[in-house]
Design an enzyme around this catalytic site. Structure first.
Site, PDB file in Angstrom:
ATOM      1  N   SER A 169       3.292  22.331  16.794  1.00 25.03           N
ATOM      2  CA  SER A 169       1.835  22.008  17.203  1.00 25.03           C
ATOM      3  C   SER A 169       1.579  23.103  18.234  1.00 25.03           C
ATOM      4  CB  SER A 169       1.882  20.799  17.765  1.00 25.03           C
ATOM      5  OG  SER A 169       0.236  20.363  17.460  1.00 25.03           O
ATOM      6  N   ASP A 419      -0.874  18.724   6.262  1.00 28.14           N
ATOM      7  CA  ASP A 419      -1.233  18.812   7.648  1.00 28.14           C
ATOM      8  C   ASP A 419      -2.542  19.481   7.896  1.00 28.14           C
ATOM      9  OD1 ASP A 419      -1.255  18.886  10.484  1.00 28.14           O
ATOM     10  OD2 ASP A 419       0.233  20.759  10.573  1.00 28.14           O
ATOM     11  N   HIS A 444       2.292  17.071   9.476  1.00 27.89           N
ATOM     12  CA  HIS A 444       2.519  17.587  11.155  1.00 27.89           C
ATOM     13  C   HIS A 444       4.028  18.069  11.402  1.00 27.89           C
ATOM     14  CE1 HIS A 444       0.377  19.797  14.119  1.00 27.89           C
ATOM     15  NE2 HIS A 444       0.868  18.996  15.039  1.00 27.89           N
TER      16      HIS A 444
END
Length: 485
Positions: A169, A419, A444
């Protein structure tokens, strides 16, 4: 991303302003019970300002070290580029590093990002005003990492070790940018679910919510359509006191609902979070959830278009409780309390209000949300109201090159088809050493999680590819350092 993202999404500051949401959580989430997670905690004196000479203060940066499998001088170091939260949470949730440590004979280092967790440049005053927040930036964080690694490699046992940056991320963005900016420090980077192109003019502002909607469309018949229909139903019921009372009871809210907007914002966050953590097995990444949670949620939303409004919203309430109360332990739901820690969220809001400007919009047609345009001026005004600063919309592109990254090397960009952040990711290999890894069934940064018996084949293959490439980088580094002797 934690990320936490780890990276989710939230309506930031006002109904018309979108910003990346932190992956901080209210409590530490332990690793799997059958996994040996053992590390030591250290603190390093970092300069508050790496790029100026007036501020000479220092602060204690926390970092964690696990060297159980590091038995030979010069063996590699896997370095987690901490993102917007407590580093112990990322340590416990980045199972990939723990799984491959023995195979690579690697030392694991998890470095905390300044202004998060315990790494506060000004202690309790760090968030007090814009003057104290002024040193919260990705550039300063990357410099922290570089200085820390230099310190770690002062020992003869480590001075020839290849360092591999790993992050997910926002942490994945940092890992990629770390390799770009400090190629003499890190041999390569694994950037998982890293939306380095989710900036103005690089991707369509609606791509994030379109992917969220696609996830729910695949989750069950009429699922996305019924969520799209729920917004007007909430508006209608919340227009009367009786309707507000009914919604409060149906959603088992801890406090009486005073306006429908609050419920809608909370639900929008819920659907986004579910899209991010749509994992193929039971997990507690954000909340305790069943395997493939979107499918479970959508079992409650299979209504035909003619469904009465209260019946529709009863289904929505049941769907939301899959996310917030799957265990059945919650006596009520608090829509004013996020699943993330307030301090981490505030830090990320500041970053979004300065350099991390990530446009988001919805149209209610290609996605299941109410139409919201991206309004940079409104966003800027809200940032000024909150922090007394205004964002620099183009700074990330100026600083890190935007889409002009072909001159860089040794970065893996992994993304999952489920995602929402993949829309801002690097999905095609840019060169032989800038490699894109695609995981069709991946939510994710699924590839950074622990190996699991229910992992789809695509993520197992992705991890194998990632390890093979990392081994190549380690060999290249060893050959280079040998030649420098």
């Amino acid at each position: 991303m934690t990320a936490l993202f780890g990276f989710a999404l939230v309506l930031s500051c006002s109904a018309h302003v979108f910003a990346l949401k932190s992956h901080l959580f209210r409590q530490r989430v332990p690793g799997p019970a059958d996994t040996d997670v053992d590390y030591k905690t250290y603190y390093f004196d970092q300069k508050i300002d790496h790029f100026g000479f007036l501020e000479n203060g220092t602060f204690k940066q926390r970092y964690l070290v696990a060297d159980k499998h590091w038995h030979k001088e010069g063996n590699p170091i896997l370095f987690y580029t901490g993102n917007e939260g407590d580093i112990t949470w990322f340590c416990n949730n980045t199972g990939f590093m723990w799984d491959v440590a023995e195979e690579l004979g690697a030392m694991l280092v998890f470095a905390e990002h300044r202004y998060y967790g315990e790494s506060m440049p000004f202690g309790a005053e760090s968030y007090s005003d814009a003057k104290h927040l002024n040193y919260l930036s990705s550039e300063q964080a990357l410099a922290d990492f570089a200085v820390l690694i230099r310190y770690l490699k002062e020992s003869p046992a480590t001075n020839r070790s290849a360092v591999i940056a790993i992050g997910g991320s926002y942490g994945g963005m940092l890992a990629a940018w770390f390799r770009m900016k400090y190629p003499h420090v890190v041999a390569g980077a694994l950037a998982a679910s890293a939306p380095i192109w989710q900036f103005p003019g690089m991707v369509d502002c609606g791509v994030f919510y379109k992917i969220v909607t696609d996830d729910f469309s695949r989750g069950g018949k009429n699922c996305d359509a019924n969520i799209r229909a729920s917004w007007k139903a909430i508006d209608k019921l919340s227009s009367t006191d009786e309707g507000l009372q009914w919604l409060s009871r149906e959603f088992s809210l801890c406090a009486p609902l005073t306006k429908g907007f609050n419920l809608k914002s909370w639900l929008q966050e819920t659907w986004v979070n579910l899209a991010m953590v749509d994992y193929p097995y039971k997990a507690n990444f954000l909340q305790p959830l069943p395997a493939w949670p979107i499918k479970v949620v959508c079992e409650n939303l299979r209504f035909s278009p003619e469904v009465p409004e209260q019946e529709l919203l009863s289904g929505v309430a049941k769907a939301a409780k899959v996310y917030y109360n799957y265990t059945g332990e919650a006596s009520c739901l608090n829509i004013s309390q996020s699943a993330t820690g307030n301090l981490g969220m505030m830090g990320w809001f500041y970053q979004a209000c300065t350099e991390m400007v990530m446009p988001m919009c919805t149209d209610g047609v290609q996605d299941m949300f109410e139409p919201q345009e991206w309004n940079f001026q409104a966003f800027s005004d809200e940032c000024f109201s909150m922090f007394g600063v205004r964002p620099r919309a183009d700074w990330a592109e100026v600083m890190y090159g935007g889409k002009a990254i072909a001159s860089h090397s040794n970065i893996i960009f992994s993304n999952g088809g489920l995602d929402p952040w993949s829309g801002g990711g690097v999905l095609q290999s840019q060169s032989e050493s800038l490699v894109a890894v695609w995981i069709p069934e991946g939510a994710h940064h699924l590839d950074l999680r622990y190996n699991n018996e229910y992992d789809p084949k695509s993520v197992l293959e992705a991890r194998q590819q990632e390890v093979a490439i990392i081994k190549q980088w380690i060999k290249q580094w060893a050959a280079r350092t040998q030649g420098e002797l």
